[in-house]
Design a protein around this motif. Structure first.
Motif, short mmCIF file in Angstrom:
data_model
loop_
_atom_site.label_atom_id
_atom_site.label_comp_id
_atom_site.label_asym_id
_atom_site.label_seq_id
_atom_site.Cartn_x
_atom_site.Cartn_y
_atom_site.Cartn_z
N SER A 75 0.81 -1.22 0.00
CA SER A 75 0.00 0.00 0.00
C SER A 75 0.84 1.27 0.00
N GLY A 76 2.14 1.12 0.31
CA GLY A 76 2.98 2.30 0.47
C GLY A 76 2.74 2.99 1.80
N GLY A 77 1.94 2.37 2.66
CA GLY A 77 1.62 2.94 3.96
C GLY A 77 2.29 2.18 5.08
N TRP A 78 1.60 2.10 6.20
CA TRP A 78 2.12 1.45 7.40
C TRP A 78 1.08 0.50 7.96
N LEU A 79 1.55 -0.61 8.55
CA LEU A 79 0.66 -1.54 9.23
C LEU A 79 0.71 -1.27 10.72
N LEU A 80 -0.47 -1.15 11.31
CA LEU A 80 -0.61 -0.96 12.74
C LEU A 80 -1.25 -2.21 13.33
N PRO A 81 -0.49 -2.99 14.13
CA PRO A 81 -1.10 -4.17 14.76
C PRO A 81 -2.08 -3.74 15.85
N VAL A 82 -3.20 -4.44 15.92
CA VAL A 82 -4.22 -4.14 16.93
C VAL A 82 -4.36 -5.39 17.79
N LYS A 83 -3.82 -5.33 19.00
CA LYS A 83 -3.77 -6.50 19.86
C LYS A 83 -5.16 -6.86 20.40
N ALA A 84 -5.27 -8.09 20.87
CA ALA A 84 -6.56 -8.62 21.35
C ALA A 84 -7.15 -7.77 22.47
N ALA A 85 -6.33 -7.28 23.38
CA ALA A 85 -6.85 -6.48 24.49
C ALA A 85 -7.57 -5.23 23.98
N VAL A 86 -7.05 -4.61 22.94
CA VAL A 86 -7.69 -3.42 22.35
C VAL A 86 -8.97 -3.83 21.63
N ARG A 87 -8.90 -4.88 20.82
CA ARG A 87 -10.09 -5.34 20.09
C ARG A 87 -11.21 -5.69 21.06
N ASN A 88 -10.86 -6.39 22.14
CA ASN A 88 -11.87 -6.78 23.13
C ASN A 88 -12.44 -5.56 23.85
N ALA A 89 -11.58 -4.64 24.26
CA ALA A 89 -12.04 -3.45 24.99
C ALA A 89 -12.96 -2.59 24.15
N GLU A 90 -12.72 -2.56 22.84
CA GLU A 90 -13.50 -1.70 21.94
C GLU A 90 -14.56 -2.47 21.16
N GLY A 91 -14.66 -3.77 21.38
CA GLY A 91 -15.68 -4.58 20.70
C GLY A 91 -15.46 -4.67 19.20
N LEU A 92 -14.21 -4.77 18.77
CA LEU A 92 -13.88 -4.79 17.34
C LEU A 92 -13.74 -6.21 16.81
N VAL A 93 -14.23 -6.40 15.59
CA VAL A 93 -14.06 -7.68 14.90
C VAL A 93 -13.56 -7.41 13.48
N GLU A 94 -13.03 -8.43 12.87
CA GLU A 94 -12.51 -8.33 11.51
C GLU A 94 -13.54 -7.68 10.59
N GLY A 95 -13.09 -6.72 9.80
CA GLY A 95 -13.96 -6.04 8.85
C GLY A 95 -14.56 -4.74 9.37
N ASP A 96 -14.50 -4.51 10.68
CA ASP A 96 -15.03 -3.25 11.23
C ASP A 96 -14.22 -2.07 10.72
N GLU A 97 -14.91 -0.96 10.47
CA GLU A 97 -14.23 0.30 10.16
C GLU A 97 -13.77 0.88 11.49
N VAL A 98 -12.48 1.14 11.62
CA VAL A 98 -11.89 1.58 12.87
C VAL A 98 -11.35 2.99 12.70
N THR A 99 -11.70 3.87 13.62
CA THR A 99 -11.13 5.22 13.62
C THR A 99 -9.96 5.21 14.59
N VAL A 100 -8.79 5.53 14.06
CA VAL A 100 -7.53 5.46 14.79
C VAL A 100 -6.90 6.83 14.84
N THR A 101 -6.46 7.25 16.01
CA THR A 101 -5.65 8.46 16.15
C THR A 101 -4.21 8.02 16.37
N VAL A 102 -3.33 8.47 15.48
CA VAL A 102 -1.91 8.13 15.56
C VAL A 102 -1.17 9.42 15.86
N SER A 103 -0.36 9.38 16.92
CA SER A 103 0.40 10.56 17.33
C SER A 103 1.89 10.26 17.20
N LEU A 104 2.59 11.25 16.64
CA LEU A 104 4.03 11.12 16.43
C LEU A 104 4.77 12.00 17.42
#
Length: 104
Positions: A75-104
């Motif tokens: 993609s020319g972009g970056w991969l951000l791994p999303v660990k199970a603890a985050v997916r569980n806390a936010e109720g995320l499953v494969e295919g969900d549209e996720v809004t991510v804030t990335v801070s540098l």
């Protein structure tokens, strides 16, 4: 600290030879460019790590953590791994549209 908000689908990668699966979101566009520029310019205190990764602060919903993003050749972009603890806390499953804030 510079922050970017991206909305992108959560996807799963699974090895053909191992039972484990990893979940990622792909960061592209302006946010990916900013990460690349920061990595090249050495803005990170600890610099780039293995596999060309770079440290970032991340927030999804109410969950925040520090992690690394990895260059994604396809993609020319970056991969951000999303660990199970985050997916569980936010109720995320494969295919969900996720809004991510990335801070540098």
């Amino acid at each position: 600290m510079e922050s970017f908000v991206v909305t992108t689908p959560l996807w799963r990668w699974q090895s053909a030879t191992a039972p484990a699966a990893w979940f990622f979101v792909t960061i592209t566009g302006d946010a990916a460019d900013a990460i690349r520029i920061a990595a090249i310019s050495g803005q990170w205190l600890n610099g780039r790590k293995g596999f060309g990764s770079a440290r970032v602060d991340v927030m999804i919903g109410e969950t925040s953590w520090q992690t690394s993003v990895f260059p994604h050749k396809e993609s020319g972009g970056w991969l951000l791994p999303v660990k199970a603890a985050v997916r569980n806390a936010e109720g995320l499953v494969e295919g969900d549209e996720v809004t991510v804030t990335v801070s540098l």
